[in-house]
Design a protein around this motif. Sequence first.
Motif, short mmCIF file in Angstrom:
data_model
loop_
_atom_site.label_atom_id
_atom_site.label_comp_id
_atom_site.label_asym_id
_atom_site.label_seq_id
_atom_site.Cartn_x
_atom_site.Cartn_y
_atom_site.Cartn_z
N ASP A 130 109.09 75.70 -35.37
CA ASP A 130 109.99 74.99 -36.26
C ASP A 130 111.27 74.59 -35.56
O ASP A 130 112.33 74.55 -36.17
N THR A 131 111.20 74.27 -34.27
CA THR A 131 112.39 73.84 -33.57
C THR A 131 112.86 72.53 -34.16
O THR A 131 112.05 71.70 -34.58
N PRO A 132 114.15 72.32 -34.20
CA PRO A 132 114.64 71.05 -34.74
C PRO A 132 114.15 69.90 -33.87
O PRO A 132 113.91 70.08 -32.68
N PRO A 133 114.01 68.73 -34.44
CA PRO A 133 113.54 67.59 -33.65
C PRO A 133 114.54 67.23 -32.56
O PRO A 133 115.73 67.48 -32.69
N SER A 134 114.02 66.65 -31.50
CA SER A 134 114.88 66.22 -30.41
C SER A 134 115.62 64.95 -30.85
O SER A 134 115.15 64.24 -31.74
N PRO A 135 116.75 64.64 -30.22
CA PRO A 135 117.47 63.42 -30.58
C PRO A 135 116.62 62.15 -30.44
O PRO A 135 116.74 61.24 -31.26
N VAL A 136 115.75 62.09 -29.41
CA VAL A 136 114.99 60.84 -29.21
C VAL A 136 114.05 60.54 -30.37
O VAL A 136 113.68 59.39 -30.58
N GLU A 137 113.69 61.55 -31.13
CA GLU A 137 112.80 61.32 -32.27
C GLU A 137 113.49 60.57 -33.40
O GLU A 137 112.84 60.02 -34.28
N SER A 138 114.83 60.50 -33.35
CA SER A 138 115.56 59.75 -34.37
C SER A 138 115.96 58.35 -33.89
O SER A 138 116.49 57.56 -34.67
N TYR A 139 115.70 58.04 -32.63
CA TYR A 139 116.07 56.72 -32.12
C TYR A 139 115.21 55.64 -32.78
O TYR A 139 114.00 55.80 -32.94
N THR A 140 115.83 54.56 -33.12
CA THR A 140 115.14 53.44 -33.77
C THR A 140 114.25 52.74 -32.76
O THR A 140 114.64 52.53 -31.60
N THR A 141 113.05 52.39 -33.20
CA THR A 141 112.13 51.65 -32.35
C THR A 141 112.01 50.22 -32.87
O THR A 141 112.33 49.94 -34.02
N THR A 142 111.55 49.32 -32.00
CA THR A 142 111.37 47.93 -32.39
C THR A 142 109.88 47.61 -32.46
O THR A 142 109.12 47.98 -31.56
N ALA A 143 109.48 46.94 -33.50
CA ALA A 143 108.07 46.59 -33.70
C ALA A 143 107.57 45.67 -32.58
O ALA A 143 106.39 45.72 -32.21
N ALA A 144 108.45 44.85 -32.04
CA ALA A 144 108.04 43.90 -31.01
C ALA A 144 107.51 44.59 -29.77
O ALA A 144 106.69 44.04 -29.03
N ASP A 145 107.94 45.82 -29.51
CA ASP A 145 107.52 46.53 -28.30
C ASP A 145 106.30 47.42 -28.51
O ASP A 145 105.82 48.04 -27.57
N ALA A 146 105.78 47.49 -29.71
CA ALA A 146 104.68 48.40 -30.02
C ALA A 146 103.44 48.12 -29.17
O ALA A 146 102.77 49.05 -28.71
N ALA A 147 103.11 46.86 -28.93
CA ALA A 147 101.92 46.52 -28.14
C ALA A 147 102.04 47.03 -26.71
O ALA A 147 101.11 47.63 -26.17
N GLY A 148 103.19 46.82 -26.08
CA GLY A 148 103.41 47.31 -24.72
C GLY A 148 103.42 48.82 -24.66
O GLY A 148 103.03 49.42 -23.66
N CYS A 149 103.85 49.45 -25.74
CA CYS A 149 103.90 50.90 -25.78
C CYS A 149 102.51 51.53 -25.86
O CYS A 149 102.27 52.57 -25.25
N ALA A 150 101.62 50.92 -26.60
CA ALA A 150 100.28 51.49 -26.77
C ALA A 150 99.59 51.69 -25.42
O ALA A 150 99.02 52.75 -25.16
N GLU A 151 99.65 50.70 -24.57
CA GLU A 151 99.03 50.81 -23.24
C GLU A 151 99.74 51.85 -22.38
O GLU A 151 99.11 52.62 -21.67
N PHE A 152 101.06 51.87 -22.44
CA PHE A 152 101.84 52.83 -21.67
C PHE A 152 101.52 54.26 -22.11
O PHE A 152 101.31 55.15 -21.28
N ILE A 153 101.46 54.49 -23.41
CA ILE A 153 101.20 55.83 -23.95
C ILE A 153 99.82 56.33 -23.52
O ILE A 153 99.65 57.50 -23.20
N LYS A 154 98.83 55.44 -23.46
CA LYS A 154 97.49 55.83 -23.02
C LYS A 154 97.52 56.36 -21.58
O LYS A 154 96.72 57.21 -21.20
N LYS A 155 98.44 55.86 -20.77
CA LYS A 155 98.50 56.25 -19.36
C LYS A 155 99.31 57.52 -19.12
O LYS A 155 99.30 58.04 -18.00
N LEU A 156 99.97 58.03 -20.15
CA LEU A 156 100.71 59.28 -19.99
C LEU A 156 99.72 60.42 -19.83
O LEU A 156 98.71 60.47 -20.52
N PRO A 157 99.99 61.36 -18.93
CA PRO A 157 99.04 62.44 -18.64
C PRO A 157 98.95 63.48 -19.76
O PRO A 157 99.84 63.57 -20.61
N ASP A 158 97.89 64.28 -19.73
CA ASP A 158 97.73 65.36 -20.70
C ASP A 158 98.71 66.49 -20.45
O ASP A 158 99.04 67.24 -21.36
#
Length: 191
Positions: free
Chosen positions: A57-85
């Motif tokens: 139950d640790t409090p969320p990190s600050p980055v979890e509250s940062y606003t995201t932009t819908a325009a970047d979602a497509a580029g993010c999907a590919e990047f997230i797939k490449k993040l390691p386990d």
Amino acid sequence: MSDGTGNTPTEKAQDGQPAADEGPRFSPAMIATLVAVPVMVIAGFITYAALHFSADDTPPSPVESYTTTAADAAGCAEFIKKLPDELGDFEGKSVDGTTVRWTKADSDPVVVRCGVERPDELAPTSSLQVINPVQWFITDTIEGRGQAYVSVDHRPYVAVWVPAGAGNAPITDVSALIEKNLQRAPLDFGR
């Protein structure tokens, strides 16, 4: 047998006096129940408290509250797939939209959030850290808990929360993946 008065004999204590009324007697089963119920209630409360207030139950990190932009979602999907386990000593990669977390016992998770907005505080005089060769702007520092960074020279913007004691491996590995997979872009000071 009668005591000569026509009355039945009464119990006498050892000193010859009638025994005092001992009151109601409880059976061993009743006594066990009266002891077990409060013990079970206390054990239940302790279990609830341990689960409810655990390290998960640790409090969320600050980055979890940062606003995201819908325009970047497509580029993010590919990047997230490449993040390691695994990221340094952190493992158990979990993805929630554009937010990725890796966990480690007794630590906040490492958090990567892709597609965040440009940090408002970024200015020509801002101090940047260069890691592998991505330029990072420190957005939040929580004493004893960790530090948040946003990569500012690639698009989409990527924020990383590095918990205290995590070392350099998480941000170094994420930097290498940003450099390899995201488009380099000039610094934007919001003018």
